[in-house]
Write a protein that holds these residues in place. Structure first.
Motif, PDB file in Angstrom:
ATOM      1  N   MET A  48      68.357  30.173  48.942  1.00 24.85           N
ATOM      2  CA  MET A  48      69.215  31.296  48.564  1.00 24.85           C
ATOM      3  C   MET A  48      70.332  30.786  47.662  1.00 24.85           C
ATOM      4  SD  MET A  48      68.182  34.198  49.831  1.00 24.85           S
ATOM      5  CE  MET A  48      69.626  35.163  49.498  1.00 24.85           C
ATOM      6  N   VAL A  49      70.657  31.556  46.638  1.00 23.86           N
ATOM      7  CA  VAL A  49      71.814  31.234  45.817  1.00 23.86           C
ATOM      8  C   VAL A  49      72.671  32.494  45.713  1.00 23.86           C
ATOM      9  CG1 VAL A  49      70.769  31.766  43.567  1.00 23.86           C
ATOM     10  CG2 VAL A  49      72.664  30.173  43.682  1.00 23.86           C
ATOM     11  N   ASN A  50      73.939  32.309  45.956  1.00 24.86           N
ATOM     12  CA  ASN A  50      74.943  33.347  45.767  1.00 24.86           C
ATOM     13  C   ASN A  50      76.003  32.704  44.894  1.00 24.86           C
ATOM     14  OD1 ASN A  50      77.847  34.206  46.873  1.00 24.86           O
ATOM     15  ND2 ASN A  50      76.479  35.979  46.860  1.00 24.86           N
ATOM     16  N   LEU A  51      76.336  33.319  43.772  1.00 20.86           N
ATOM     17  CA  LEU A  51      77.241  32.681  42.823  1.00 20.86           C
ATOM     18  C   LEU A  51      78.577  32.338  43.464  1.00 20.86           C
ATOM     19  CD1 LEU A  51      77.818  31.618  40.015  1.00 20.86           C
ATOM     20  CD2 LEU A  51      78.610  33.912  39.404  1.00 20.86           C
ATOM     21  N   LYS A  52      79.162  33.275  44.170  1.00 20.11           N
ATOM     22  CA  LYS A  52      80.478  33.051  44.767  1.00 20.11           C
ATOM     23  C   LYS A  52      80.452  31.836  45.712  1.00 20.11           C
ATOM     24  CE  LYS A  52      83.474  36.426  45.822  1.00 20.11           C
ATOM     25  NZ  LYS A  52      84.011  37.611  46.515  1.00 20.11           N
ATOM     26  N   THR A  53      79.406  31.730  46.513  1.00 20.34           N
ATOM     27  CA  THR A  53      79.269  30.596  47.436  1.00 20.34           C
ATOM     28  C   THR A  53      79.026  29.296  46.672  1.00 20.34           C
ATOM     29  OG1 THR A  53      78.379  32.083  49.115  1.00 20.34           O
ATOM     30  CG2 THR A  53      77.982  29.731  49.432  1.00 20.34           C
ATOM     31  N   ALA A  54      78.170  29.350  45.647  1.00 16.81           N
ATOM     32  CA  ALA A  54      77.871  28.143  44.860  1.00 16.81           C
ATOM     33  C   ALA A  54      79.139  27.593  44.215  1.00 16.81           C
ATOM     34  CB  ALA A  54      76.826  28.457  43.790  1.00 16.81           C
ATOM     35  N   LEU A  55      80.037  28.465  43.794  1.00 16.36           N
ATOM     36  CA  LEU A  55      81.263  28.022  43.109  1.00 16.36           C
ATOM     37  C   LEU A  55      82.225  27.294  44.046  1.00 16.36           C
ATOM     38  CD1 LEU A  55      81.899  31.072  40.751  1.00 16.36           C
ATOM     39  CD2 LEU A  55      80.967  28.823  40.154  1.00 16.36           C
ATOM     40  N   THR A  56      82.056  27.439  45.345  1.00 14.51           N
ATOM     41  CA  THR A  56      82.904  26.671  46.277  1.00 14.51           C
ATOM     42  C   THR A  56      82.540  25.193  46.237  1.00 14.51           C
ATOM     43  OG1 THR A  56      81.464  27.002  48.201  1.00 14.51           O
ATOM     44  CG2 THR A  56      83.200  28.661  47.819  1.00 14.51           C
ATOM     45  N   GLY A  60      85.396  31.398  39.029  1.00 12.95           N
ATOM     46  CA  GLY A  60      84.514  32.506  38.678  1.00 12.95           C
ATOM     47  C   GLY A  60      84.674  33.003  37.250  1.00 12.95           C
ATOM     48  N   THR A  61      85.405  32.250  36.433  1.00 15.66           N
ATOM     49  CA  THR A  61      85.625  32.626  35.038  1.00 15.66           C
ATOM     50  C   THR A  61      84.587  31.953  34.139  1.00 15.66           C
ATOM     51  OG1 THR A  61      87.990  32.852  35.438  1.00 15.66           O
ATOM     52  CG2 THR A  61      87.298  32.615  33.141  1.00 15.66           C
ATOM     53  N   ILE A  62      84.038  32.717  33.225  1.00 11.87           N
ATOM     54  CA  ILE A  62      83.103  32.150  32.250  1.00 11.87           C
ATOM     55  C   ILE A  62      83.926  31.355  31.240  1.00 11.87           C
ATOM     56  CG2 ILE A  62      81.453  32.674  30.406  1.00 11.87           C
ATOM     57  CD1 ILE A  62      80.716  35.212  32.026  1.00 11.87           C
ATOM     58  N   THR A  63      83.732  30.043  31.227  1.00 13.04           N
ATOM     59  CA  THR A  63      84.470  29.197  30.294  1.00 13.04           C
ATOM     60  C   THR A  63      83.697  28.979  28.996  1.00 13.04           C
ATOM     61  OG1 THR A  63      83.619  27.192  31.326  1.00 13.04           O
ATOM     62  CG2 THR A  63      85.747  28.015  32.109  1.00 13.04           C
ATOM     63  N   ARG A  64      82.385  29.171  29.051  1.00 14.91           N
ATOM     64  CA  ARG A  64      81.581  29.033  27.827  1.00 14.91           C
ATOM     65  C   ARG A  64      80.358  29.920  27.959  1.00 14.91           C
ATOM     66  NH1 ARG A  64      79.362  28.871  23.447  1.00 14.91           N
ATOM     67  NH2 ARG A  64      78.992  27.041  22.176  1.00 14.91           N
ATOM     68  N   ALA A  65      80.270  30.914  27.110  1.00 19.83           N
ATOM     69  CA  ALA A  65      79.108  31.803  27.070  1.00 19.83           C
ATOM     70  C   ALA A  65      78.236  31.415  25.886  1.00 19.83           C
ATOM     71  CB  ALA A  65      79.553  33.250  26.950  1.00 19.83           C
ATOM     72  N   PHE A  66      76.949  31.394  26.111  1.00 18.02           N
ATOM     73  CA  PHE A  66      75.977  31.072  25.067  1.00 18.02           C
ATOM     74  C   PHE A  66      75.153  32.325  24.797  1.00 18.02           C
ATOM     75  CE2 PHE A  66      76.887  27.194  27.381  1.00 18.02           C
ATOM     76  CZ  PHE A  66      77.137  26.286  26.375  1.00 18.02           C
ATOM     77  N   ARG A  67      75.570  33.101  23.817  1.00 16.39           N
ATOM     78  CA  ARG A  67      74.854  34.335  23.476  1.00 16.39           C
ATOM     79  C   ARG A  67      73.620  34.027  22.655  1.00 16.39           C
ATOM     80  NH1 ARG A  67      79.653  38.139  21.565  1.00 16.39           N
ATOM     81  NH2 ARG A  67      77.999  38.694  20.134  1.00 16.39           N
ATOM     82  N   SER A  68      73.615  32.867  22.019  1.00 16.44           N
ATOM     83  CA  SER A  68      72.459  32.404  21.275  1.00 16.44           C
ATOM     84  C   SER A  68      72.073  31.056  21.873  1.00 16.44           C
ATOM     85  CB  SER A  68      72.821  32.254  19.797  1.00 16.44           C
ATOM     86  OG  SER A  68      71.756  31.693  19.099  1.00 16.44           O
ATOM     87  N   VAL A  69      70.910  30.987  22.451  1.00 20.05           N
ATOM     88  CA  VAL A  69      70.485  29.782  23.165  1.00 20.05           C
ATOM     89  C   VAL A  69      69.440  29.047  22.340  1.00 20.05           C
ATOM     90  CG1 VAL A  69      69.345  28.927  25.244  1.00 20.05           C
ATOM     91  CG2 VAL A  69      71.001  30.792  25.422  1.00 20.05           C
ATOM     92  N   ASP A  70      69.764  27.825  21.935  1.00 21.58           N
ATOM     93  CA  ASP A  70      68.834  26.961  21.222  1.00 21.58           C
ATOM     94  C   ASP A  70      68.126  26.096  22.266  1.00 21.58           C
ATOM     95  OD1 ASP A  70      67.744  24.596  19.975  1.00 21.58           O
ATOM     96  OD2 ASP A  70      68.949  25.044  18.205  1.00 21.58           O
ATOM     97  N   ALA A  71      66.817  26.206  22.334  1.00 18.73           N
ATOM     98  CA  ALA A  71      66.035  25.521  23.363  1.00 18.73           C
ATOM     99  C   ALA A  71      66.280  24.017  23.393  1.00 18.73           C
ATOM    100  CB  ALA A  71      64.552  25.796  23.161  1.00 18.73           C
ATOM    101  N   ASN A  72      66.491  23.413  22.229  1.00 18.01           N
ATOM    102  CA  ASN A  72      66.638  21.961  22.167  1.00 18.01           C
ATOM    103  C   ASN A  72      68.070  21.470  22.351  1.00 18.01           C
ATOM    104  OD1 ASN A  72      63.848  21.441  21.670  1.00 18.01           O
ATOM    105  ND2 ASN A  72      64.164  22.277  19.639  1.00 18.01           N
TER     106      ASN A  72
END
Length: 163
Positions: free
Chosen positions: A22-30, A126-138
């Motif tokens: 199971m993964v829950n984001l809030k729990t994982a961030l702890t 819980g803050t997004i510090t880096r969003a990747f709207r364009s994902v380069d596979a390599n």
């Protein structure tokens, strides 16, 4: 809805891997920051390359205490096959209904909204510090590592300055 961007709060979600993890984001961030990887389809041309690059860099992510959360719009049997074929050390999480994709605005198309590649690094608050709207596979795996290191450097500076 546009994809979530830097500085925005990451929506919480819970998913279960085919192995029962199971993964829950809030729990994982702890436990540490998270790298969320959203892939639209198990058969997408970049899916294999992206998971292979994260597999190859896995030890660096664990050294930074980062949680890898790869989310693929796929059923459990396809995720099991992908994990075995690519000898992945981390769990894969299915989102066949694209529920998490919707929360993060990772949809494309004017009328028929389809999931698209998206990724982000989320700090422990819980803050997004880096969003990747364009994902380069390599490049995505290395870019996520750089973003984590940058995040950790800023965090260390804040604690050193007392701010």
């Amino acid at each position: 809805m546009k994809p979530l961007q830097n500085g925005m709060n990451a929506p919480d979600f819970s998913l279960k891997s085919p192995e029962g993890v199971m993964v829950n984001l809030k729990t994982a961030l702890t436990q540490g920051p998270a790298v969320i990887i959203m892939l639209p389809d198990i058969n997408h041309r970049d899916t294999a390359d992206i998971v292979d690059n994260f597999r190859d860099d896995y030890n660096e992510f664990t050294a930074l205490r980062a949680n890898l959360i790869p989310i693929i719009r796929a059923e459990d049997d396809a995720l099991v096959k992908l994990k075995q074929e690519h000898e992945l050390q981390f769990s894969l999480f299915g989102d066949p209904g694209a529920t998490v994709f919707k929360k993060y605005g990772a949809l494309d198309g004017l009328i028929f909204k389809k999931p698209k590649k998206y990724g982000c690094v989320v700090d422990r608050s819980g803050t997004i510090t880096r969003a990747f709207r364009s994902v380069d596979a390599n490049k995505f795996s290395r870019q996520a590592l750089y973003a984590l290191r940058d995040q950790m450097g800023r965090s260390a500076l804040r604690s050193k300055d007392g701010k």
